[in-house]
Design a protein around this motif. Structure first.
Motif, PDB file in Angstrom:
ATOM      1  N   UNK A  54       0.839  -1.193   0.000  1.00  0.00           N
ATOM      2  CA  UNK A  54       0.000   0.000   0.000  1.00  0.00           C
ATOM      3  C   UNK A  54       0.873   1.241   0.000  1.00  0.00           C
ATOM      4  N   UNK A  78      -1.225  -3.115  -7.438  1.00  0.00           N
ATOM      5  CA  UNK A  78      -2.627  -3.470  -7.208  1.00  0.00           C
ATOM      6  C   UNK A  78      -2.827  -4.961  -7.461  1.00  0.00           C
ATOM      7  N   UNK A  81      -1.433  -6.900  -4.539  1.00  0.00           N
ATOM      8  CA  UNK A  81      -2.359  -6.839  -3.408  1.00  0.00           C
ATOM      9  C   UNK A  81      -3.532  -7.779  -3.622  1.00  0.00           C
ATOM     10  N   UNK A  82      -3.946  -7.854  -4.878  1.00  0.00           N
ATOM     11  CA  UNK A  82      -5.110  -8.658  -5.208  1.00  0.00           C
ATOM     12  C   UNK A  82      -4.844 -10.162  -5.077  1.00  0.00           C
ATOM     13  N   UNK A 109     -13.641 -10.337  -7.940  1.00  0.00           N
ATOM     14  CA  UNK A 109     -14.157  -9.481  -9.011  1.00  0.00           C
ATOM     15  C   UNK A 109     -12.994  -8.720  -9.653  1.00  0.00           C
ATOM     16  N   UNK A 110     -12.104  -8.193  -8.787  1.00  0.00           N
ATOM     17  CA  UNK A 110     -10.961  -7.460  -9.338  1.00  0.00           C
ATOM     18  C   UNK A 110      -9.960  -8.392 -10.015  1.00  0.00           C
TER      19      UNK A 110
ATOM     20  N   UNK B   1     -12.107  -5.745 -13.348  1.00  0.00           N
ATOM     21  CA  UNK B   1     -13.553  -5.645 -13.108  1.00  0.00           C
ATOM     22  C   UNK B   1     -14.254  -5.423 -14.446  1.00  0.00           C
ATOM     23  N   UNK B   5     -20.138  -6.043 -13.997  1.00  0.00           N
ATOM     24  CA  UNK B   5     -19.983  -5.886 -12.549  1.00  0.00           C
ATOM     25  C   UNK B   5     -20.007  -4.409 -12.170  1.00  0.00           C
ATOM     26  N   UNK B 313     -10.578   0.616   0.907  1.00  0.00           N
ATOM     27  CA  UNK B 313     -10.784  -0.834   1.060  1.00  0.00           C
ATOM     28  C   UNK B 313     -10.651  -1.527  -0.292  1.00  0.00           C
ATOM     29  N   UNK B 314     -11.329  -0.966  -1.281  1.00  0.00           N
ATOM     30  CA  UNK B 314     -11.284  -1.585  -2.618  1.00  0.00           C
ATOM     31  C   UNK B 314      -9.853  -1.636  -3.143  1.00  0.00           C
ATOM     32  N   UNK B 315      -9.105  -0.540  -2.904  1.00  0.00           N
ATOM     33  CA  UNK B 315      -7.720  -0.540  -3.380  1.00  0.00           C
ATOM     34  C   UNK B 315      -6.888  -1.579  -2.644  1.00  0.00           C
ATOM     35  N   UNK B 316      -7.130  -1.731  -1.337  1.00  0.00           N
ATOM     36  CA  UNK B 316      -6.346  -2.706  -0.589  1.00  0.00           C
ATOM     37  C   UNK B 316      -6.658  -4.129  -1.050  1.00  0.00           C
ATOM     38  N   UNK B 317      -7.851  -4.310  -1.616  1.00  0.00           N
ATOM     39  CA  UNK B 317      -8.236  -5.646  -2.098  1.00  0.00           C
ATOM     40  C   UNK B 317      -7.801  -5.881  -3.537  1.00  0.00           C
ATOM     41  N   UNK B 318      -7.143  -4.888  -4.135  1.00  0.00           N
ATOM     42  CA  UNK B 318      -6.592  -5.108  -5.467  1.00  0.00           C
ATOM     43  C   UNK B 318      -7.241  -4.316  -6.576  1.00  0.00           C
ATOM     44  N   UNK B 319      -8.109  -3.335  -6.236  1.00  0.00           N
ATOM     45  CA  UNK B 319      -8.687  -2.497  -7.296  1.00  0.00           C
ATOM     46  C   UNK B 319      -7.600  -1.592  -7.852  1.00  0.00           C
ATOM     47  N   UNK B 320      -7.493  -1.573  -9.176  1.00  0.00           N
ATOM     48  CA  UNK B 320      -6.547  -0.661  -9.811  1.00  0.00           C
ATOM     49  C   UNK B 320      -7.179   0.722  -9.866  1.00  0.00           C
ATOM     50  N   UNK B 321      -6.330   1.743 -10.102  1.00  0.00           N
ATOM     51  CA  UNK B 321      -6.845   3.111 -10.224  1.00  0.00           C
ATOM     52  C   UNK B 321      -7.945   3.181 -11.276  1.00  0.00           C
ATOM     53  N   UNK B 322      -7.726   2.460 -12.368  1.00  0.00           N
ATOM     54  CA  UNK B 322      -8.713   2.550 -13.452  1.00  0.00           C
ATOM     55  C   UNK B 322     -10.039   1.873 -13.071  1.00  0.00           C
ATOM     56  N   UNK B 324     -11.376   2.015 -10.062  1.00  0.00           N
ATOM     57  CA  UNK B 324     -12.069   3.018  -9.246  1.00  0.00           C
ATOM     58  C   UNK B 324     -12.630   4.119 -10.152  1.00  0.00           C
ATOM     59  N   UNK B 327     -15.659   2.959 -11.959  1.00  0.00           N
ATOM     60  CA  UNK B 327     -16.822   2.832 -11.082  1.00  0.00           C
ATOM     61  C   UNK B 327     -17.565   4.168 -10.935  1.00  0.00           C
ATOM     62  N   UNK B 396      -4.205   4.944  -0.910  1.00  0.00           N
ATOM     63  CA  UNK B 396      -4.969   3.917  -0.188  1.00  0.00           C
ATOM     64  C   UNK B 396      -4.813   4.012   1.332  1.00  0.00           C
TER      65      UNK B 396
END
Lengths: 235, 403
Positions: A54, A78, A81-82, A109-110, B1, B5, B313-322, B324, B327, B396
């Motif tokens: 992070x 990212x 992390x995923x 999903x990601x 994503x 979704x 939270x989403x970023x920590x779970x692996x969401x890329x900037x794009x 977000x 979305x 994040x």
């Protein structure tokens, strides 16, 4: 598994520079269960953020499964992390409008998993933490311990290399804390590598190794002689 | 994503804040609805005017002297020109046209008068612009030849002068520049000013149709305002116009002295003016769409701030900037597109209502629907880009700490 070399992290706050991490060297091998201890401001959370990709260090190297993470860009981080890292937070950090099942599905999903695969894996992960009867509940319908179990299921669902837990029992009563540590020990027995920040010695003694921080430096690093086993059976 | 979704997640977020989503959409709805309403009424009016002109026939030409500063007496159009034009094989009917204002018609009480204007035409006029006769007949050849003091009036004037409509054979008194003159009514038409009066809300001057020769005698002139020509083949109207112009130029020994316009030109001109008016009002309505877009952007900024922690939270779970960015962008576009669709429906209903009051059938073209949907998605993208980028760029760790 994890190897950091001469890691430095400096925060700049106006003209004042604070060294949060000073020349940290640490190696965590596959299958370890490590507690990181220290007073607040000792640098343990900073290290967790860097380990969790992070945040980035100002200097030094960080290898995760032989990959030099310090050279990766935002999108690559990212992805790490995923797929490689599972986070468990003190404040659970579940999305309040999603059900337990949907929260657990989120990392997949990601990762681009298909709907059917997501559902199956999320149900399996929730089953593993003993919540198969709560899958359609929203976070505010769950107790603190249950929320943290959903968070653990979410952290595990992409089968990461390492589980990073930042004060996972900080918001829980002692009974729930005990349950959560039991789940961690079970996962560790199955081969999951876990690094956990805590400031409670009692909790730290459930792990196999304790690293203590003070003022951004590691002052002690020793194996736990006789870890407390949840359920009484000591190793 | 994947996109499916993203859509699902965006819809869920919008649904969880129904009131806010609706109010945000309202700006877009009002903007789109007013644009659709105005353009549909505009298109409807144009169609109505075109069909009105179509009744007169497409094969009608108007000849007029240009009347520039160096115009000479010999350039003026005369009754001889009417006879000359009749000789062209493509010409079906010809009428001279002379209009004189400043006539006052004595009413029942001779002290009261109604203003009017005199139109001089010949017997062929009735084939070119068919009059809506209620009683009697229109001007015929013998009226012209005999320079008869006869007149065709409309029902409104008949009512004012005689208190009834069937007044064929009666005499009316008209005060002109040379004193009072009496005319025999030979026909009564429907109210010719009905459309204008309903728009202006005031009584318009009455038209008095008389034989051209009678009018010329009264006014002591021998020139005409216009000559109207109807042609046999509307397809060849442009060629006929050129030929008629040449005939006139040869006879008058001049060049470039006359305008010859077909009715099509006039329709085009009116349509052009209506088009400008519609475009201008649409522009004003478009401003409300712009304001709606600002509303969407504003709410998206609020949403991003409110959901800072979720973004962390989403970023920590692996969401890329794009991920977000996508979305939030999708949320903004959904707001404006749904707003746009509701706006189209509301605009259509509003247009129908106003159309009913104005007696115009509104026309919504597929083109205008596609354009408005396009514009509303564009507004969504423009309004969403800045907030979405702001969300995507959040750090994040900072975002996770946000309370």
């Amino acid at each position: 598994m994890i190897k950091v070399e001469s890691l430095n992290k400096i925060y700049e706050n106006g003209r004042i520079q604070v060294a949060a991490l000073k020349n940290i060297n640490l190696t965590v091998s596959q299958g370890e269960f490590v507690a990181i201890m220290g007073a607040s401001g000792s640098g343990k959370s900073t290290l967790m953020n860097i380990l969790g990709c992070l945040d980035r260090a100002n200097s030094g190297k960080y290898f995760l499964e032989q990959v030099d993470v310090s050279s990766l860009n935002d999108d690559e981080l990212a992805k790490i992390r995923n797929l490689k890292i599972g986070f468990v937070f003190q404040a659970f950090n579940l999305l309040p409008k999603l059900t337990a099942l949907e929260n657990v599905e989120l990392p997949m999903i990601y990762a681009g998993a298909k709907h059917k695969e997501r559902r199956e894996k999320a149900l399996a992960a929730l089953d593993k933490v003993g919540l198969s009867d709560r899958v359609l509940h929203l976070p505010n319908e769950l107790s603190g311990g249950q929320k943290q179990r959903v968070a653990i299921a979410r952290a595990l669902v992409n089968s990461p290399s390492i589980l990073l837990a930042d004060e996972p029992t900080g918001n829980l009563d002692s009974k729930s804390s005990e349950e959560i540590m039991g789940i961690f020990q079970k996962l560790n027995d199955e081969g999951v590598t876990i690094v956990m920040v805590t400031h409670e010695p009692e909790i730290a003694h459930h792990t196999k190794r304790i690293v203590t921080f003070k003022d951004g430096e590691i002052i002690t690093d020793k194996f736990v002689d006789n870890p407390i086993r949840v359920g009484g059976d000591a190793l | 994503m994947n996109i499916f979704e993203s859509l699902k997640s965006a819809l869920r977020n919008l649904m969880s804040n129904k009131m806010r989503s609706f109010l945000t959409m309202l700006g877009i709805i009002i903007g789109i609805a007013s644009v659709i309403m105005i353009t549909s009424i505009g298109a409807g009016s144009r169609a109505a005017i075109t069909s009105e002109f179509d009744k007169l026939g497409v094969g009608l030409l108007t000849i007029q002297m240009k009347g520039s500063n160096d115009a000479k007496l010999r350039d003026f159009l005369t009754l001889d020109d009417v006879e000359l034009i009749k000789k062209h094989p493509e010409v079906k009917n010809v009428t001279p046209y002379f209009e004189a204002w400043g006539a006052s018609i004595k009413l029942k009480n001779p002290k009261e008068e109604k203003s009017g204007y005199i139109i001089g035409i010949n017997e062929e006029y009735r084939f070119m612009v068919p009059p809506d006769l209620l009683y009697g007949r229109f001007i015929i050849e013998s009226d012209c030849k005999a320079k008869s003091k006869v007149v065709v009036i409309d029902e409104v004037l008949a009512e004012k002068v005689f208190g009834r409509k069937d007044v064929v054979g009666e005499t009316i008194t008209v005060r002109l520049w040379r004193g009072n003159l009496k005319f025999t009514v030979i026909g009564v038409t429907k109210n010719s000013n009905a459309a204008l009066e309903s728009i202006m809300g005031a009584e318009m001057p009455s038209a008095l149709y008389m034989p051209i020769q009678t009018v010329m005698d009264i006014y002591l002139v021998d020139y005409l305002d216009y000559i109207y020509v109807s042609v046999k083949d509307p397809e060849k109207i442009d060629q006929t116009a050129i030929e008629l112009n040449k005939m006139l130029e040869m006879k008058h020994r001049n060049e470039d002295a006359y305008y010859i316009r077909s009715l099509m030109d006039e329709i085009e001109m009116i349509n052009q003016v209506l088009g400008y008016i519609t475009a201008f009002i649409s522009f004003v309505a478009g401003i409300s769409l712009f304001v709606g877009g600002i509303g969407v952007m504003n709410i998206m900024l609020v949403t991003v701030t409110e959901r800072t922690r979720e973004i962390g939270i989403r970023k920590s779970l692996g969401a890329k900037n794009k991920d977000i960015r996508k979305q939030f962008l999708i949320e903004a576009v959904i707001l404006t597109v749904i707003g746009g669709i509701i706006g189209i429906i509301a605009g259509f209903l509003g247009g129908s209502l106003v159309g009913m009051l104005m007696d115009v059938t509104p026309k919504v073209s597929l083109f205008s629907i596609l354009v408005t949907v396009g514009v509303s998605s564009l507004v969504g993208i423009i309004a969403g880009v800045y907030p979405a980028n702001k969300a995507a760029k959040l750090d994040p760790i900072e975002a996770l700490r946000y309370e």
